[in-house]
Design a protein around this motif. Structure first.
Motif, PDB file in Angstrom:
ATOM      1  N   GLU A 239       5.778 -18.231  -0.405  1.00 26.38           N
ATOM      2  CA  GLU A 239       4.449 -17.794   0.022  1.00 26.38           C
ATOM      3  C   GLU A 239       4.499 -16.369   0.569  1.00 26.38           C
ATOM      4  OE1 GLU A 239       3.266 -20.677   2.883  1.00 26.38           O
ATOM      5  OE2 GLU A 239       3.051 -22.300   1.418  1.00 26.38           O
ATOM      6  N   LEU A 240       4.957 -15.451  -0.248  1.00 27.96           N
ATOM      7  CA  LEU A 240       5.047 -14.059   0.205  1.00 27.96           C
ATOM      8  C   LEU A 240       3.654 -13.458   0.310  1.00 27.96           C
ATOM      9  CD1 LEU A 240       8.141 -12.792  -1.829  1.00 27.96           C
ATOM     10  CD2 LEU A 240       8.057 -13.693   0.494  1.00 27.96           C
ATOM     11  N   PRO A 241       3.475 -12.498   1.219  1.00 23.79           N
ATOM     12  CA  PRO A 241       2.125 -11.962   1.451  1.00 23.79           C
ATOM     13  C   PRO A 241       1.546 -11.156   0.295  1.00 23.79           C
ATOM     14  CG  PRO A 241       3.777 -10.784   2.758  1.00 23.79           C
ATOM     15  CD  PRO A 241       4.460 -11.974   2.166  1.00 23.79           C
ATOM     16  N   SER A 242       2.412 -10.612  -0.580  1.00 28.17           N
ATOM     17  CA  SER A 242       1.909  -9.766  -1.663  1.00 28.17           C
ATOM     18  C   SER A 242       2.740  -9.986  -2.926  1.00 28.17           C
ATOM     19  CB  SER A 242       1.962  -8.294  -1.250  1.00 28.17           C
ATOM     20  OG  SER A 242       1.693  -7.439  -2.335  1.00 28.17           O
ATOM     21  N   GLY A 243       2.136  -9.654  -4.075  1.00 27.40           N
ATOM     22  CA  GLY A 243       2.866  -9.713  -5.340  1.00 27.40           C
ATOM     23  C   GLY A 243       3.566  -8.410  -5.652  1.00 27.40           C
ATOM     24  N   SER A 244       3.503  -7.458  -4.710  1.00 31.01           N
ATOM     25  CA  SER A 244       4.159  -6.148  -4.862  1.00 31.01           C
ATOM     26  C   SER A 244       5.318  -6.050  -3.884  1.00 31.01           C
ATOM     27  CB  SER A 244       3.153  -5.020  -4.587  1.00 31.01           C
ATOM     28  OG  SER A 244       3.802  -3.820  -4.225  1.00 31.01           O
ATOM     29  N   HIS A 245       6.483  -5.711  -4.387  1.00 27.76           N
ATOM     30  CA  HIS A 245       7.655  -5.542  -3.515  1.00 27.76           C
ATOM     31  C   HIS A 245       7.403  -4.443  -2.490  1.00 27.76           C
ATOM     32  CE1 HIS A 245      11.628  -4.614  -2.053  1.00 27.76           C
ATOM     33  NE2 HIS A 245      11.614  -3.432  -2.651  1.00 27.76           N
ATOM     34  N   PHE A 246       6.828  -3.331  -2.920  1.00 20.50           N
ATOM     35  CA  PHE A 246       6.571  -2.209  -2.017  1.00 20.50           C
ATOM     36  C   PHE A 246       5.633  -2.633  -0.888  1.00 20.50           C
ATOM     37  CE2 PHE A 246       4.555   1.716  -0.614  1.00 20.50           C
ATOM     38  CZ  PHE A 246       5.624   2.590  -0.537  1.00 20.50           C
ATOM     39  N   GLU A 247       4.550  -3.342  -1.238  1.00 16.94           N
ATOM     40  CA  GLU A 247       3.608  -3.797  -0.209  1.00 16.94           C
ATOM     41  C   GLU A 247       4.261  -4.810   0.726  1.00 16.94           C
ATOM     42  OE1 GLU A 247      -0.014  -5.211  -1.927  1.00 16.94           O
ATOM     43  OE2 GLU A 247      -0.420  -3.317  -2.975  1.00 16.94           O
ATOM     44  N   ASN A 248       5.117  -5.677   0.201  1.00 15.32           N
ATOM     45  CA  ASN A 248       5.836  -6.629   1.061  1.00 15.32           C
ATOM     46  C   ASN A 248       6.683  -5.912   2.098  1.00 15.32           C
ATOM     47  OD1 ASN A 248       4.894  -9.115   0.158  1.00 15.32           O
ATOM     48  ND2 ASN A 248       6.400  -9.238  -1.498  1.00 15.32           N
ATOM     49  N   MET A 249       7.311  -4.812   1.690  1.00 14.90           N
ATOM     50  CA  MET A 249       8.135  -4.050   2.626  1.00 14.90           C
ATOM     51  C   MET A 249       7.274  -3.383   3.704  1.00 14.90           C
ATOM     52  SD  MET A 249      11.367  -4.394   1.964  1.00 14.90           S
ATOM     53  CE  MET A 249      10.796  -6.079   1.854  1.00 14.90           C
ATOM     54  N   GLU A 250       6.090  -2.907   3.316  1.00 16.20           N
ATOM     55  CA  GLU A 250       5.180  -2.321   4.302  1.00 16.20           C
ATOM     56  C   GLU A 250       4.709  -3.379   5.295  1.00 16.20           C
ATOM     57  OE1 GLU A 250       4.220   0.960   4.661  1.00 16.20           O
ATOM     58  OE2 GLU A 250       5.843   1.297   3.238  1.00 16.20           O
ATOM     59  N   ILE A 251       4.418  -4.580   4.797  1.00 15.78           N
ATOM     60  CA  ILE A 251       3.991  -5.676   5.669  1.00 15.78           C
ATOM     61  C   ILE A 251       5.140  -6.098   6.587  1.00 15.78           C
ATOM     62  CG2 ILE A 251       3.277  -8.103   5.673  1.00 15.78           C
ATOM     63  CD1 ILE A 251       1.768  -7.446   3.022  1.00 15.78           C
ATOM     64  N   ALA A 252       6.364  -6.160   6.020  1.00 14.71           N
ATOM     65  CA  ALA A 252       7.543  -6.535   6.819  1.00 14.71           C
ATOM     66  C   ALA A 252       7.768  -5.547   7.957  1.00 14.71           C
ATOM     67  CB  ALA A 252       8.775  -6.605   5.930  1.00 14.71           C
ATOM     68  N   ARG A 253       7.484  -4.281   7.706  1.00 14.00           N
ATOM     69  CA  ARG A 253       7.608  -3.288   8.776  1.00 14.00           C
ATOM     70  C   ARG A 253       6.645  -3.618   9.910  1.00 14.00           C
ATOM     71  NH1 ARG A 253       6.930   1.010   5.924  1.00 14.00           N
ATOM     72  NH2 ARG A 253       9.090   1.689   5.755  1.00 14.00           N
ATOM     73  N   GLY A 254       5.455  -4.090   9.550  1.00 16.43           N
ATOM     74  CA  GLY A 254       4.484  -4.491  10.555  1.00 16.43           C
ATOM     75  C   GLY A 254       4.914  -5.721  11.347  1.00 16.43           C
ATOM     76  N   TRP A 255       5.769  -6.551  10.747  1.00 20.53           N
ATOM     77  CA  TRP A 255       6.291  -7.729  11.459  1.00 20.53           C
ATOM     78  C   TRP A 255       7.335  -7.351  12.515  1.00 20.53           C
ATOM     79  CZ3 TRP A 255       7.531 -11.018   6.471  1.00 20.53           C
ATOM     80  CH2 TRP A 255       6.316 -11.465   5.915  1.00 20.53           C
ATOM     81  N   GLY A 256       7.792  -6.099  12.456  1.00 22.96           N
ATOM     82  CA  GLY A 256       8.822  -5.664  13.406  1.00 22.96           C
ATOM     83  C   GLY A 256      10.188  -5.508  12.778  1.00 22.96           C
ATOM     84  N   LEU A 257      10.277  -5.708  11.459  1.00 23.35           N
ATOM     85  CA  LEU A 257      11.550  -5.534  10.758  1.00 23.35           C
ATOM     86  C   LEU A 257      11.784  -4.053  10.466  1.00 23.35           C
ATOM     87  CD1 LEU A 257      11.058  -8.572   8.411  1.00 23.35           C
ATOM     88  CD2 LEU A 257      12.938  -8.352  10.037  1.00 23.35           C
ATOM     89  N   HIS A 258      13.051  -3.661  10.422  1.00 25.12           N
ATOM     90  CA  HIS A 258      13.391  -2.248  10.255  1.00 25.12           C
ATOM     91  C   HIS A 258      13.509  -1.926   8.766  1.00 25.12           C
ATOM     92  CE1 HIS A 258      16.208   1.365  10.901  1.00 25.12           C
ATOM     93  NE2 HIS A 258      14.973   1.720  11.187  1.00 25.12           N
ATOM     94  N   VAL A 259      12.462  -1.337   8.216  1.00 25.16           N
ATOM     95  CA  VAL A 259      12.412  -0.962   6.802  1.00 25.16           C
ATOM     96  C   VAL A 259      12.518   0.550   6.700  1.00 25.16           C
ATOM     97  CG1 VAL A 259      11.037  -1.036   4.680  1.00 25.16           C
ATOM     98  CG2 VAL A 259      10.983  -2.972   6.279  1.00 25.16           C
ATOM     99  N   LYS A 296      14.050  -0.728  -8.256  1.00 29.70           N
ATOM    100  CA  LYS A 296      13.530  -2.079  -8.460  1.00 29.70           C
ATOM    101  C   LYS A 296      12.160  -2.013  -9.116  1.00 29.70           C
ATOM    102  CE  LYS A 296      15.633  -3.644  -4.112  1.00 29.70           C
ATOM    103  NZ  LYS A 296      15.340  -3.965  -2.698  1.00 29.70           N
ATOM    104  N   VAL A 297      11.917  -2.885 -10.075  1.00 35.27           N
ATOM    105  CA  VAL A 297      10.566  -3.049 -10.611  1.00 35.27           C
ATOM    106  C   VAL A 297       9.691  -3.583  -9.471  1.00 35.27           C
ATOM    107  CG1 VAL A 297       9.143  -4.349 -12.236  1.00 35.27           C
ATOM    108  CG2 VAL A 297      11.355  -3.422 -12.968  1.00 35.27           C
ATOM    109  N   ASP A 298       8.537  -2.967  -9.266  1.00 41.49           N
ATOM    110  CA  ASP A 298       7.727  -3.301  -8.091  1.00 41.49           C
ATOM    111  C   ASP A 298       7.063  -4.674  -8.177  1.00 41.49           C
ATOM    112  OD1 ASP A 298       6.398  -2.760  -5.581  1.00 41.49           O
ATOM    113  OD2 ASP A 298       4.569  -2.491  -6.764  1.00 41.49           O
ATOM    114  N   SER A 299       6.497  -5.011  -9.318  1.00 47.13           N
ATOM    115  CA  SER A 299       5.749  -6.261  -9.445  1.00 47.13           C
ATOM    116  C   SER A 299       6.673  -7.468  -9.433  1.00 47.13           C
ATOM    117  CB  SER A 299       4.942  -6.251 -10.752  1.00 47.13           C
ATOM    118  OG  SER A 299       4.475  -7.537 -11.064  1.00 47.13           O
ATOM    119  N   LEU A 300       6.411  -8.445  -8.558  1.00 49.83           N
ATOM    120  CA  LEU A 300       7.246  -9.645  -8.483  1.00 49.83           C
ATOM    121  C   LEU A 300       7.100 -10.500  -9.737  1.00 49.83           C
ATOM    122  CD1 LEU A 300       6.862 -10.797  -4.751  1.00 49.83           C
ATOM    123  CD2 LEU A 300       8.369  -9.065  -5.743  1.00 49.83           C
TER     124      LEU A 300
END
Length: 678
Positions: A239-259, A296-300
């Protein structure tokens, strides 16, 4: 008939070559993943792997399911609990040229036959980790291991400050795996190597080795002191928040993870190549080590369509930066003598610019390294920086060698005192045995004695050298006999400088016993070993009288350390040195506060610790066992009295305990046993 014989001979040679390559690659995998001490570069390793893969493809009759080409290298350490990965941790295929990147881009383009984007990210040179979060809380941290299972290093990872224990923000799945790298920053790495060099311990070759070794330490407190960092590069889950790897990394940064902020989404091959070109140079200004770029190809959904081989994903590839080398002339070889008498050869080079700094010297390590390189004075030698920090000679341009150049032979006598050097059969290092009268050894021991982690006396190597040359000190005990009138007579010494030094020396008399023990400079007795010895033998006379057998009964004190301690106290000069320090009022027994916590509640009992704990760290429990008269053991045997077990107790220890009928207790029961509130 002759053709048949020739054919059989060729096949036999091919089979032998395949077996040799497999053996070499297994050994290199072990050196890299288990020992964290690689002996060849990534480029050389990949070349051997490609050669083996090609031969196996041409000769399928020599198939072996255990071939290095059939698996991912393993970093599993049997001292940790092994955990299965829900999603395999595959490695990436390495490339080294822009042509290979172009081939990858075009291959993806043909396979998808639709528009796609490539995410370019720096490839951080650390050790891979999988962080599992359930309901936003860190549940477990697992190393890559063999790709299918890895070591549970959760207790150590919890000490890393930029890994959140609880995620914050929105769109956090109930279960998510966060993949990333654990790294040691350059500044921490350099500080650590300076400390190891001062103790004449082997230096880490690069930050990756240092980070990997740190993450596998058994003491979370020691891990915390190394100030590791994380860089996150991928999310996995249903249940990832986005189908884009790049967007997932941006969201993960918002979670407090170091991207990493250096990620870039590219639409064309030209943009990708521009990213590679820019970071080939700019990466040298980063605070952590990088060794390439990951594409990496961006689209999951496109990633799933491209799929994976048994070893590599088809939607990602790694571009490795080439190690920067320089060619320069070897002008001479000199030798340095350390405080333990270890003699290190140093190559003096014609100055050359390398990775942004001017290199004039490089370590040659030992006699074996000199022989392997077949060095001659005047040779043009290839120099590179191991991990881009430690200069080393990697080869010789023998084609340009001028006739008559003197072959480099290792010194036979100490360069300072002239004593013939010795080399033990089981060691690569030569030693000067004249420890009592060799000037650099004497100065080195005094320098060690005054360091911050030892006696913390504010005096530098230059001042120690001056005092020694003026005949005012011949060993560290002489520091306590220095007089104000002697110091103020020295060149460029003011009254304030003299008073400050004497005050610092006086203050050192309050330094606790375990640090004084470390300051003595007993070979192989580092800071941690000194603490363990002080806990086991709580005043110096007990330690001095201990037998080798008694010493080895202390946890982590092996035969080599025990023999060194025993030899030190059997040397009349060492005994006299300690007696003089005693007379000056130094602390040679545990303090009353430390002794007040000691008891014999665990006297004669052997305890094994296993698992992870909630109330205290493993290291704290080990200290408690020693404080109350018990003995720590790393393995379960018929002599084990009980096991102090936390969560995730090692299955092998559990099985052996059940077989031998060894009692297992939890931490609250243990704390009650020693009379400590839980």
């Amino acid at each position: 008939m002759e053709d048949l014989f020739s054919n059989d001979k060729m096949r036999s040679e091919v089979k032998a070559r395949i077996e040799t390559l497999r053996r070499q690659l297994h050994e290199h995998n072990y050196n890299y993943y288990v020992l964290s001490q690689p002996t060849i570069s990534d480029f050389e390793f990949d070349a051997l792997m490609r050669q083996l893969a090609e031969l196996e493809k041409q000769y399928p009759e020599f198939y072996d399911p255990n071939s290095p080409t059939m698996r991912v290298g393993s970093d599993i350490n049997k001292n940790f609990v092994q955990v299965q990965h829900r999603y395999p941790m595959l490695s990436l295929q390495n490339t080294y040229t822009e042509g290979e990147i172009s081939d990858f881009f075009n291959r993806v383009k043909r396979s998808l036959n639709e528009e796609f984007e490539i995410v370019c990210e720096l490839k951080f040179d650390g050790t891979s980790i999988s962080l599992i979060y359930e309901n936003g809380r860190l549940l477990r941290a697992i190393t890559r291991g063999d790709g299918k299972q890895g070591d549970d290093v959760t207790a150590n990872v919890r000490t890393i400050r930029n890994i959140p224990l609880v995620l914050k923000g929105d769109k956090i799945p109930a279960y998510v795996e966060v993949r990333g790298e654990i790294l040691m920053p350059w500044s921490v790495f350099e500080e650590l190597n300076r400390e190891r060099e001062a103790q004449e311990e082997p230096l880490f070759a690069n930050p990756r080795n240092a980070a990997s070794g740190t993450l596998k330490m058994q003491d979370p407190k020691a891990v915390a002191s190394r100030r590791l960092e994380s860089y996150i590069y991928y999310l996995m889950g249903e249940e990832l928040p986005s189908g884009s790897h790049f967007e997932n990394m941006e969201i993960a940064r918002g979670w407090g993870l170091h991207v990493s902020p250096t990620m870039k989404k590219c639409r064309s091959l030209e943009e990708v190549l521009q990213f590679l070109s820019f970071w080939e140079v700019e990466r040298k200004n980063l605070p952590v080590a990088t060794d390439g770029v990951v594409l990496k190809v961006d689209s999951l959904s496109q990633q799933r369509n491209l799929g994976s081989t048994s070893k590599f994903p088809r939607w990602a590839i790694a571009y490795k930066f080439n190690a920067e080398k320089a060619l320069t002339r070897l002008e001479s070889v000199t030798y340095q003598v350390g405080r333990t008498g270890a003699v290190t050869p140093v190559a003096n080079l014609e100055p050359v610019l390398l990775s942004g700094t001017t290199v004039k010297r490089a370590s040659l390590y030992n006699e074996d390294a000199i022989r392997t390189l077949d060095l001659h004075i005047g040779d043009m030698v290839y120099v590179e920086k191991g991990g881009e920090i430690i200069p080393k000679i990697t080869g010789v341009d023998k084609a340009s060698r001028a006739p008559g150049g003197e072959r480099v032979e290792f010194a036979t006598n100490c360069p300072d005192c002239g004593t013939p050097l010795l080399r033990n059969e089981d060691e690569a290092v030569h030693y000067c045995p004249n420890s009592e009268n060799c000037p650099p050894q004497i100065k080195g021991r005094i320098e060690h004695f005054v360091t911050r982690k030892a006696m913390n006396i504010t005096i530098g190597p230059e001042t120690i050298g001056l005092l020694y040359d003026k005949g005012l000190i011949r060993d560290a005990a002489d520091l306590y006999e220095l007089r104000f009138e002697d110091l103020v007579r020295l060149d460029r010494w003011a009254e304030t400088s003299a008073r400050n030094l004497l005050a610092s020396i006086e203050k050192s008399k309050k330094v606790p016993y375990e640090r004084v023990l470390f300051a003595l400079g007993i070979r192989f007795v580092g800071e941690t070993v000194a603490q363990k010895l002080a806990s086991a033998f709580h005043y110096i006379d007990l330690l001095a009288a201990a037998t080798v057998e008694q010493l080895t009964s202390v946890e982590e004190i092996g035969e080599r350390i025990a023999q060194s301690v025993s030899d030190f106290f059997r040397n009349p000069r060492s005994v006299e040195f300690v007696e003089r320090l005693k007379a000056h009022g130094l602390q040679f027994r545990l303090s009353e506060d430390a002794l007040a916590t000691r008891s014999d509640r665990l006297a004669g009992l052997t305890v094994v610790i296993s698992g992870t704990f909630e109330l205290h760290s493993r290291d704290e429990y080990k200290a408690m066992i020693l404080q109350h008269g018990g003995k720590n053991s790393g393995s379960v045997s018929k002599n084990t009295d009980f096991i102090l077990a936390g969560e995730n107790m090692g299955p092998a220890k559990l099985e052996k305990a059940e077989k031998l009928g060894v009692k297992i207790i939890d931490e609250k029961t243990f704390l009650t046993m020693i009379g400590k509130e839980s």
